[in-house]
Design a protein around this motif. Structure first.
Motif, PDB file in Angstrom:
ATOM      1  N   ARG A 111       2.516   2.754 -13.271  1.00  0.00           N
ATOM      2  CA  ARG A 111       3.445   1.771 -12.169  1.00  0.00           C
ATOM      3  C   ARG A 111       3.942   1.036 -13.284  1.00  0.00           C
ATOM      4  NH1 ARG A 111      -1.058  -0.556  -8.685  1.00  0.00           N
ATOM      5  NH2 ARG A 111      -2.438   0.019 -10.360  1.00  0.00           N
ATOM      6  N   PRO A 112       5.430   0.797 -12.723  1.00  0.00           N
ATOM      7  CA  PRO A 112       6.163  -0.441 -13.589  1.00  0.00           C
ATOM      8  C   PRO A 112       4.745  -2.022 -13.832  1.00  0.00           C
ATOM      9  CG  PRO A 112       7.045   0.344 -11.333  1.00  0.00           C
ATOM     10  CD  PRO A 112       5.726   0.801 -11.434  1.00  0.00           C
ATOM     11  N   ALA A 113       5.126  -2.546 -14.754  1.00  0.00           N
ATOM     12  CA  ALA A 113       5.113  -3.223 -15.271  1.00  0.00           C
ATOM     13  C   ALA A 113       4.560  -4.421 -14.282  1.00  0.00           C
ATOM     14  CB  ALA A 113       5.271  -3.980 -16.516  1.00  0.00           C
ATOM     15  N   ALA A 114       5.345  -4.990 -13.808  1.00  0.00           N
ATOM     16  CA  ALA A 114       5.214  -6.052 -12.902  1.00  0.00           C
ATOM     17  C   ALA A 114       3.956  -5.879 -11.704  1.00  0.00           C
ATOM     18  CB  ALA A 114       6.603  -6.281 -11.360  1.00  0.00           C
ATOM     19  N   ALA A 115       3.502  -4.407 -10.961  1.00  0.00           N
ATOM     20  CA  ALA A 115       2.721  -3.935 -10.286  1.00  0.00           C
ATOM     21  C   ALA A 115       1.690  -4.002 -10.648  1.00  0.00           C
ATOM     22  CB  ALA A 115       2.835  -2.722  -9.430  1.00  0.00           C
ATOM     23  N   LEU A 116       1.272  -3.529 -12.056  1.00  0.00           N
ATOM     24  CA  LEU A 116       0.299  -3.741 -12.973  1.00  0.00           C
ATOM     25  C   LEU A 116      -0.163  -4.878 -13.316  1.00  0.00           C
ATOM     26  CD1 LEU A 116       0.379  -1.378 -15.446  1.00  0.00           C
ATOM     27  CD2 LEU A 116      -0.410  -0.866 -13.636  1.00  0.00           C
ATOM     28  N   LEU A 117       0.810  -6.492 -13.255  1.00  0.00           N
ATOM     29  CA  LEU A 117       0.927  -7.696 -13.866  1.00  0.00           C
ATOM     30  C   LEU A 117       0.592  -8.452 -12.316  1.00  0.00           C
ATOM     31  CD1 LEU A 117       0.338  -9.485 -15.985  1.00  0.00           C
ATOM     32  CD2 LEU A 117       3.048 -10.683 -14.919  1.00  0.00           C
ATOM     33  N   VAL A 118       0.545  -7.800 -11.039  1.00  0.00           N
ATOM     34  CA  VAL A 118       0.662  -8.666 -10.157  1.00  0.00           C
ATOM     35  C   VAL A 118      -1.213  -7.736  -9.812  1.00  0.00           C
ATOM     36  CG1 VAL A 118       0.043  -7.730  -6.900  1.00  0.00           C
ATOM     37  CG2 VAL A 118       2.787  -8.568  -8.716  1.00  0.00           C
ATOM     38  N   GLU A 119      -1.223  -6.346  -9.732  1.00  0.00           N
ATOM     39  CA  GLU A 119      -2.499  -6.201  -9.625  1.00  0.00           C
ATOM     40  C   GLU A 119      -4.226  -6.776 -10.697  1.00  0.00           C
ATOM     41  OE1 GLU A 119      -4.913  -2.116 -10.567  1.00  0.00           O
ATOM     42  OE2 GLU A 119      -3.140  -1.598  -8.858  1.00  0.00           O
TER      43      GLU A 119
ATOM     44  N   ALA B 152      -2.639 -15.197  -4.774  1.00  0.00           N
ATOM     45  CA  ALA B 152      -2.341 -13.770  -4.839  1.00  0.00           C
ATOM     46  C   ALA B 152      -0.376 -13.867  -4.074  1.00  0.00           C
ATOM     47  CB  ALA B 152      -2.408 -12.949  -4.128  1.00  0.00           C
ATOM     48  N   ARG B 153      -0.056 -14.907  -3.292  1.00  0.00           N
ATOM     49  CA  ARG B 153       1.096 -14.371  -2.846  1.00  0.00           C
ATOM     50  C   ARG B 153       1.805 -14.958  -2.977  1.00  0.00           C
ATOM     51  NH1 ARG B 153      -0.827 -15.421   2.291  1.00  0.00           N
ATOM     52  NH2 ARG B 153      -0.017 -17.946   2.301  1.00  0.00           N
ATOM     53  N   GLU B 154       1.930 -16.345  -3.561  1.00  0.00           N
ATOM     54  CA  GLU B 154       2.347 -17.334  -3.720  1.00  0.00           C
ATOM     55  C   GLU B 154       2.513 -17.364  -5.594  1.00  0.00           C
ATOM     56  OE1 GLU B 154       5.001 -18.362  -2.158  1.00  0.00           O
ATOM     57  OE2 GLU B 154       4.146 -17.988   0.069  1.00  0.00           O
ATOM     58  N   GLY B 155       1.331 -17.778  -5.923  1.00  0.00           N
ATOM     59  CA  GLY B 155       0.517 -18.100  -6.812  1.00  0.00           C
ATOM     60  C   GLY B 155       1.651 -17.302  -8.046  1.00  0.00           C
ATOM     61  N   LEU B 156       1.386 -16.255  -7.674  1.00  0.00           N
ATOM     62  CA  LEU B 156       1.465 -14.714  -8.710  1.00  0.00           C
ATOM     63  C   LEU B 156       2.806 -14.597  -8.534  1.00  0.00           C
ATOM     64  CD1 LEU B 156      -1.396 -12.024  -7.995  1.00  0.00           C
ATOM     65  CD2 LEU B 156      -1.003 -13.437 -10.128  1.00  0.00           C
ATOM     66  N   ALA B 157       3.567 -15.254  -6.968  1.00  0.00           N
ATOM     67  CA  ALA B 157       5.086 -14.876  -7.160  1.00  0.00           C
ATOM     68  C   ALA B 157       5.783 -15.216  -8.049  1.00  0.00           C
ATOM     69  CB  ALA B 157       5.545 -14.494  -5.531  1.00  0.00           C
ATOM     70  N   VAL B 158       5.375 -17.451  -8.644  1.00  0.00           N
ATOM     71  CA  VAL B 158       6.360 -17.858  -9.522  1.00  0.00           C
ATOM     72  C   VAL B 158       5.974 -17.595 -10.974  1.00  0.00           C
ATOM     73  CG1 VAL B 158       6.001 -19.768 -11.094  1.00  0.00           C
ATOM     74  CG2 VAL B 158       5.462 -20.356  -7.705  1.00  0.00           C
ATOM     75  N   ILE B 159       5.308 -16.703 -11.193  1.00  0.00           N
ATOM     76  CA  ILE B 159       5.019 -16.545 -12.291  1.00  0.00           C
ATOM     77  C   ILE B 159       5.904 -14.461 -12.880  1.00  0.00           C
ATOM     78  CG2 ILE B 159       3.130 -15.084 -13.704  1.00  0.00           C
ATOM     79  CD1 ILE B 159       0.949 -16.450 -12.496  1.00  0.00           C
ATOM     80  N   LEU B 160       5.813 -14.294 -11.294  1.00  0.00           N
ATOM     81  CA  LEU B 160       6.579 -12.992 -11.417  1.00  0.00           C
ATOM     82  C   LEU B 160       8.240 -13.717 -11.117  1.00  0.00           C
ATOM     83  CD1 LEU B 160       4.932 -10.217  -9.211  1.00  0.00           C
ATOM     84  CD2 LEU B 160       5.280  -9.940 -11.966  1.00  0.00           C
ATOM     85  N   GLN B 161       8.919 -14.701 -10.539  1.00  0.00           N
ATOM     86  CA  GLN B 161       9.857 -15.264 -10.714  1.00  0.00           C
ATOM     87  C   GLN B 161      10.604 -15.513 -12.062  1.00  0.00           C
ATOM     88  OE1 GLN B 161       9.612 -17.846  -7.332  1.00  0.00           O
ATOM     89  NE2 GLN B 161      10.390 -16.491  -6.089  1.00  0.00           N
TER      90      GLN B 161
ATOM     91  N   ALA C 164      13.854  -8.057  -7.225  1.00  0.00           N
ATOM     92  CA  ALA C 164      12.909  -8.502  -6.135  1.00  0.00           C
ATOM     93  C   ALA C 164      12.015  -9.510  -6.418  1.00  0.00           C
ATOM     94  CB  ALA C 164      12.671  -6.719  -5.440  1.00  0.00           C
ATOM     95  N   ARG C 165      11.743 -10.691  -5.897  1.00  0.00           N
ATOM     96  CA  ARG C 165      10.427 -11.045  -6.127  1.00  0.00           C
ATOM     97  C   ARG C 165       9.111 -10.594  -6.368  1.00  0.00           C
ATOM     98  NH1 ARG C 165       8.153 -15.607  -1.439  1.00  0.00           N
ATOM     99  NH2 ARG C 165       6.535 -16.741  -2.725  1.00  0.00           N
ATOM    100  N   THR C 166       8.382  -9.399  -5.257  1.00  0.00           N
ATOM    101  CA  THR C 166       7.213  -9.222  -5.933  1.00  0.00           C
ATOM    102  C   THR C 166       8.007  -7.170  -5.732  1.00  0.00           C
ATOM    103  OG1 THR C 166       6.839  -8.600  -3.849  1.00  0.00           O
ATOM    104  CG2 THR C 166       5.841 -10.785  -4.209  1.00  0.00           C
ATOM    105  N   PRO C 167       7.364  -6.490  -6.776  1.00  0.00           N
ATOM    106  CA  PRO C 167       6.828  -5.181  -6.804  1.00  0.00           C
ATOM    107  C   PRO C 167       6.720  -4.545  -5.622  1.00  0.00           C
ATOM    108  CG  PRO C 167       4.495  -6.162  -7.483  1.00  0.00           C
ATOM    109  CD  PRO C 167       5.773  -6.625  -7.498  1.00  0.00           C
TER     110      PRO C 167
END
Length: 203
Positions: free
Chosen positions: A80-88, A183-192, A200-203
């Protein structure tokens, strides 16, 4: 009379009991006799598998770190893409270091012992470095995919590890967070901060 178990199961029985005893009593106060009582075994049976309290403690440390290594190894072979793996990755550690999970307190205990014990300190440094290297490759993968902006992957990996360690310390003293919100907001800030503008904001 305790029933016969395969060696691996018996060791697991002892380690599970020992983890509880160490968390409740602290490393210095805990005794092998306490571990044996919690496991429903004789002290001699515990010594048969682990010659000392320190050997039990080191076995628990290695067990925790092997779980981390196995998870990181699976992530690195995940297509899977890196963004999805980082969220997991983030979600795994939010759950792993939840206040109700005793592993958070044990993690802090290991760190405390590492201040005084060179072997434990070196083990902690090794798993830290292993995590940072794996996270560095994950961020570099995201850059290569064109999803993450060009940045220093090592710096990002170190910061992610510091956040995880901080959450573990908070969980160890009973500070509970809304994990769904993090998980929803904190990880979104890191991804942004990582994502190329317009992605996209999240994968």
């Amino acid at each position: 009379m305790t029933r016969h178990l395969p060696e691996s199961d018996r060791r697991e029985q002892i380690l599970n009991a020992a983890r509880d005893v160490f968390i409740e009593e602290g490393y210095l106060q805990a005794r092998v006799q306490d571990v044996a009582r919690r496991a429903g075994l004789s002290k001699g049976a515990v010594y048969f598998y682990y010659p000392s309290k320190r050997d039990i403690f080191m076995a628990l440390i290695h067990q925790e770190h092997e779980d981390t290594y196995a998870f990181l190894a699976r992530a690195e072979t995940d297509p899977r893409p890196a963004a999805a793996l980082l969220v997991e990755l983030g979600q795994k550690y939010l759950d792993y270091f939840a206040p109700e999970n005793p592993v958070a307190r044990f993690f802090l205990m290991i760190t405390e012992q590492g201040i005084r014990d060179e072997e434990i300190r070196e083990e902690l440094q090794a798993v830290h470095q292993h995590f940072v290297e794996a996270a560095t490759r994950l961020v570099a993968q995201g850059i290569a995919e064109g999803a993450f902006r060009k940045t220093d992957p090592v710096a990002v990996a170190i910061l992610v590890k510091a956040i995880i360690d901080g959450l573990a310390g908070q969980a160890a003293i009973g500070i509970a967070h809304d994990r769904a919100m993090l998980a929803r907001e904190g990880l979104a800030v890191i991804l942004q901060g990582l994502m190329v503008q317009g992605r996209a904001r999240t994968p």
